[in-house]
Motif scaffolding. Structure first.
Motif, short mmCIF file in Angstrom:
data_model
loop_
_atom_site.label_atom_id
_atom_site.label_comp_id
_atom_site.label_asym_id
_atom_site.label_seq_id
_atom_site.Cartn_x
_atom_site.Cartn_y
_atom_site.Cartn_z
N ILE A 192 0.84 -1.20 0.00
CA ILE A 192 0.00 0.00 0.00
C ILE A 192 0.88 1.24 0.00
CG2 ILE A 192 -1.81 1.26 1.23
CD1 ILE A 192 -2.54 -1.42 2.57
N THR A 193 0.58 2.16 -0.89
CA THR A 193 1.18 3.48 -0.86
C THR A 193 0.12 4.46 -0.38
OG1 THR A 193 2.64 2.93 -2.72
CG2 THR A 193 2.36 5.26 -2.20
N TYR A 194 0.42 5.15 0.72
CA TYR A 194 -0.59 6.03 1.30
C TYR A 194 0.06 7.33 1.78
CZ TYR A 194 1.26 4.42 5.80
OH TYR A 194 2.08 4.14 6.86
N ASN A 195 -0.77 8.29 2.07
CA ASN A 195 -0.29 9.60 2.51
C ASN A 195 -1.27 10.15 3.53
OD1 ASN A 195 1.07 12.00 2.73
ND2 ASN A 195 0.41 12.82 0.76
N HIS A 196 -0.74 10.61 4.66
CA HIS A 196 -1.58 11.31 5.62
C HIS A 196 -1.77 12.76 5.18
CE1 HIS A 196 -0.36 7.97 8.31
NE2 HIS A 196 -1.52 8.20 8.88
N ARG A 197 -2.98 13.22 5.23
CA ARG A 197 -3.23 14.62 4.93
C ARG A 197 -2.62 15.48 6.04
NH1 ARG A 197 -6.52 16.99 1.38
NH2 ARG A 197 -7.51 14.98 0.91
N PRO A 198 -1.89 16.54 5.69
CA PRO A 198 -1.30 17.39 6.74
C PRO A 198 -2.38 18.08 7.57
CG PRO A 198 -0.98 18.36 4.57
CD PRO A 198 -1.55 17.01 4.34
N THR A 199 -1.98 18.57 8.71
CA THR A 199 -2.87 19.30 9.60
C THR A 199 -2.26 20.66 9.92
OG1 THR A 199 -1.86 18.34 11.58
CG2 THR A 199 -3.75 17.18 10.64
N ILE A 200 -3.09 21.56 10.44
CA ILE A 200 -2.63 22.90 10.81
C ILE A 200 -2.98 23.14 12.26
CG2 ILE A 200 -2.91 25.37 10.41
CD1 ILE A 200 -3.46 24.82 7.53
N SER A 201 -2.03 23.69 13.01
CA SER A 201 -2.27 24.03 14.41
C SER A 201 -1.59 25.35 14.72
CB SER A 201 -1.73 22.92 15.33
OG SER A 201 -0.33 22.78 15.16
N GLY A 202 -1.89 25.88 15.89
CA GLY A 202 -1.21 27.08 16.37
C GLY A 202 -1.43 28.31 15.52
N VAL A 232 2.18 23.89 10.10
CA VAL A 232 1.68 22.80 9.26
C VAL A 232 2.37 21.52 9.70
CG1 VAL A 232 1.37 21.94 6.92
CG2 VAL A 232 1.32 24.41 7.36
N ASN A 233 1.58 20.53 10.07
CA ASN A 233 2.11 19.25 10.56
C ASN A 233 1.86 18.16 9.53
OD1 ASN A 233 2.60 20.07 13.54
ND2 ASN A 233 0.50 20.71 13.14
N ASP A 234 2.86 17.31 9.33
CA ASP A 234 2.73 16.18 8.42
C ASP A 234 3.17 14.92 9.15
OD1 ASP A 234 2.52 14.44 6.34
OD2 ASP A 234 4.22 15.21 5.20
N VAL A 286 1.13 35.26 0.49
CA VAL A 286 2.50 34.94 0.88
C VAL A 286 2.61 33.44 1.12
CG1 VAL A 286 4.32 35.34 2.57
CG2 VAL A 286 2.77 37.21 1.94
N SER A 287 3.58 32.77 0.47
CA SER A 287 3.81 31.34 0.68
C SER A 287 5.18 31.13 1.29
CB SER A 287 3.72 30.57 -0.65
OG SER A 287 2.42 30.64 -1.18
N GLN A 288 5.28 30.14 2.20
CA GLN A 288 6.56 29.83 2.83
C GLN A 288 6.74 28.32 2.92
OE1 GLN A 288 6.50 31.72 6.67
NE2 GLN A 288 7.04 33.72 5.85
N ASN A 289 7.92 27.83 2.56
CA ASN A 289 8.24 26.42 2.72
C ASN A 289 8.76 26.18 4.13
OD1 ASN A 289 7.59 25.62 0.09
ND2 ASN A 289 9.55 26.35 -0.67
N ARG A 290 8.29 25.12 4.74
CA ARG A 290 8.70 24.80 6.10
C ARG A 290 8.83 23.29 6.26
NH1 ARG A 290 9.96 29.23 6.31
NH2 ARG A 290 9.54 30.85 7.86
N THR A 291 9.73 22.85 7.14
CA THR A 291 9.79 21.45 7.53
C THR A 291 8.58 21.15 8.39
OG1 THR A 291 12.19 21.49 7.48
CG2 THR A 291 11.16 19.70 8.71
N ALA A 292 8.00 19.97 8.19
CA ALA A 292 6.78 19.61 8.91
C ALA A 292 6.94 19.82 10.40
CB ALA A 292 6.41 18.16 8.62
N GLY A 293 5.93 20.44 11.01
CA GLY A 293 5.94 20.65 12.45
C GLY A 293 6.62 21.92 12.90
N HIS A 294 7.20 22.69 11.96
CA HIS A 294 7.88 23.93 12.32
C HIS A 294 6.96 25.12 12.03
CE1 HIS A 294 12.21 22.55 12.90
NE2 HIS A 294 11.50 21.45 12.70
N LYS A 295 7.01 26.10 12.91
CA LYS A 295 6.13 27.26 12.79
C LYS A 295 6.50 28.10 11.57
CE LYS A 295 5.26 29.53 16.55
NZ LYS A 295 5.46 30.44 17.71
N ALA A 296 5.48 28.54 10.86
CA ALA A 296 5.66 29.50 9.78
C ALA A 296 5.06 30.82 10.23
CB ALA A 296 4.97 29.01 8.50
N ALA A 297 5.68 31.92 9.81
CA ALA A 297 5.19 33.25 10.20
C ALA A 297 5.43 34.22 9.06
CB ALA A 297 5.90 33.73 11.47
#
Length: 476
Positions: A271-281, A311-313, A333-344
């Protein structure tokens, strides 16, 4: 040979046999630990073997097999005759198991069956279709349960069922010459699954004309698309998905095939699967507080805010946070971030935004394949205009005339009121006051924005004293 008595000893298990001869050993929780399908006997060297059930009698410390005497006495029986009770062990409550169902033994339980003789060790224990050379009721199907517990809520990109095929009826290695085999999504299976108690065959997922056969086309893995069944399991948060194999044509011998479920070679579900990311904070830094008379909506002026969100993955991939700010002249405005790191993203609130403007914004996330959001952040209104004048202060006892009035401990009412410049909007929310500069004690404007406020004060000492006051608008 009328009876074969075998010693039987268990610890912490209860052993029972049903009318068909299926034997189970269960633990204190009722979970099956060992199981034996109803034993059989057959003349192993005959071209058209005869198969008969074997009786089972459980006694104190024993299990007795009762062979079919008519078969043993029949001159047509070809010896040696195999009498085979087979016990299979499996982990209680396991979510990955399999069952063979046989129309020739409609009440027989073949759960997690292991090879019972040399033929099954070489050609495989799982099978589909009608067994060539046997009576018409010798029709088999195989069902396989796979653990899908961790797939709940995921997006299934692909799912392929694979099984090691060893044998088939046809000697041809050309797929067009081979009858198709079908893969089905079925209901659940357990240790009580039999031909008479099969699960529902829900949907036909795929079919394949598989050619592997030892000595002709070489045993090999056979793959079939099972995505539709796995998608349904993931959407329903089902702990297992069950896939069933059956011959496309169950009436003739051409659909007969056999497979390994043994010796470390077991069916697989890739199985190839992907969890949908989530947003918090999602929020604003520094945190905004609405004024007393602002109806819960904060006002901001002449400052720089940070709009933030994380954005959490669950799969740990690279993610993108995209902020959308809705106010005149502001782009996305778009910003690339490592999963779980705050974007501002900073937002300057100044004269470029008209007073009274309501600013709304949101943030969305993506892992490059699946997106989440947008999630709205807290909105606010803009007021860049500070009060021009300080407040008017009046007291019936303590007047600003450089003369002695009252004294220590003698209180008097002090009233604060706006002192507006020409054309100035009266949006005073509260006043701060005190005997020291800067004053820190707060009192709300009475009745709403622009109102006055009264407090009782007494001088902290003798001699000249100063009362310091600041009036504060909606934006602070």
């Amino acid at each position: 040979m009328a009876r074969i008595r075998l010693g039987l000893s268990t610890s912490g298990l209860r052993v029972a046999a049903d009318r068909a001869g299926n034997v189970t050993a269960v633990d204190a929780t009722g979970s099956v630990v060992f199981q034996s399908p109803a034993p059989l006997m057959w003349d192993s060297t005959a071209e058209s073997p005869v198969e008969r059930p074997v009786g089972v009698v459980l006694g104190s410390g024993s299990l007795t097999l009762v062979p079919d005497q008519a078969m043993l006495r029949d001159p047509a029986t070809r010896f040696p005759v195999v009498i085979d009770p087979t016990f299979s062990h499996y982990t209680p409550n396991a979510r990955s198991s399999w069952a063979l169902v046989r129309r020739s033994h409609p009440s027989g339980k073949h759960w997690n069956l292991q090879p019972r003789d040399e033929d099954e060790r070489l050609a495989g224990v799982a099978r589909v279709g009608h067994a060539p050379g046997w009576p018409g009721e010798y029709l088999d199907r195989s069902l396989f349960a796979f653990d899908t517990q961790r797939l709940a809520g995921t997006e299934i990109q692909s799912a392929t069922f694979r099984i090691w095929q060893v044998w088939k009826y046809s000697n041809s290695c050309t797929a067009a010459d081979v009858d198709p085999m079908q893969l089905w999504h079925t209901g659940g299976i357990n240790g009580n699954t039999t031909w008479n108690q099969q699960p529902a065959w829900l949907s036909n997922l795929a079919q394949v004309r598989s050619v592997p056969k030892a000595g002709y086309c070489a045993p090999d893995w056979v793959g079939m698309d099972a995505r539709a069944a796995v998608v349904q399991s993931a959407q329903n948060a089902a702990p297992t998905v069950v896939l069933g194999l059956r011959a496309g044509d169950e009436a003739g011998d051409s659909g007969w095939k056999r497979f390994y479920v043994q010796n470390g070679t077991y069916p697989m579900l890739s199985i190839t699967y992907n969890h949908r990311p989530t947003i918090s904070g999602v929020g604003i830094e520094p945190r905004l507080t609405a004024c007393t008379w602002c109806g819960g909506v904060p006002w901001v002026g002449n400052s720089t805010l940070n709009l933030v969100g994380t954005v959490n993955d669950q799969d740990g991939g690279q993610v993108t946070a995209t902020f959308r700010i809705r106010r005149p002249g502001q782009s996305t405005v778009s910003q690339n971030r490592t999963a779980g790191h705050k974007a501002a993203t900073p937002l300057a609130v100044n004269s470029s935004i008209a007073d009274g403007t309501t600013v709304t914004w949101d943030v969305a996330g993506s892992d490059g394949d699946l997106g989440v959001g947008p999630v709205s952040g807290p909105s606010f209104r803009v007021d860049n205009t500070r009060p021009v004048n300080g407040p008017r202060v009046a007291s019936a006892l303590y007047k600003s005339d450089n003369r002695w009035h009252g004294g220590i401990g003698v209180t008097s009412a002090f009233t604060f009121a706006p002192s507006l410049a020409t054309g100035e909007t009266n949006d005073i929310d509260h006043y701060t006051y005190g005997w020291q500069d800067p004053p820190v004690t707060k009192v709300a404007a009475a009745g709403g924005l622009g109102g006055t406020a009264s407090v009782e004060l007494a001088p902290p000492g003798d001699g000249p004293q100063n009362v310091f006051e600041i009036l504060v608008g909606v934006a602070g």
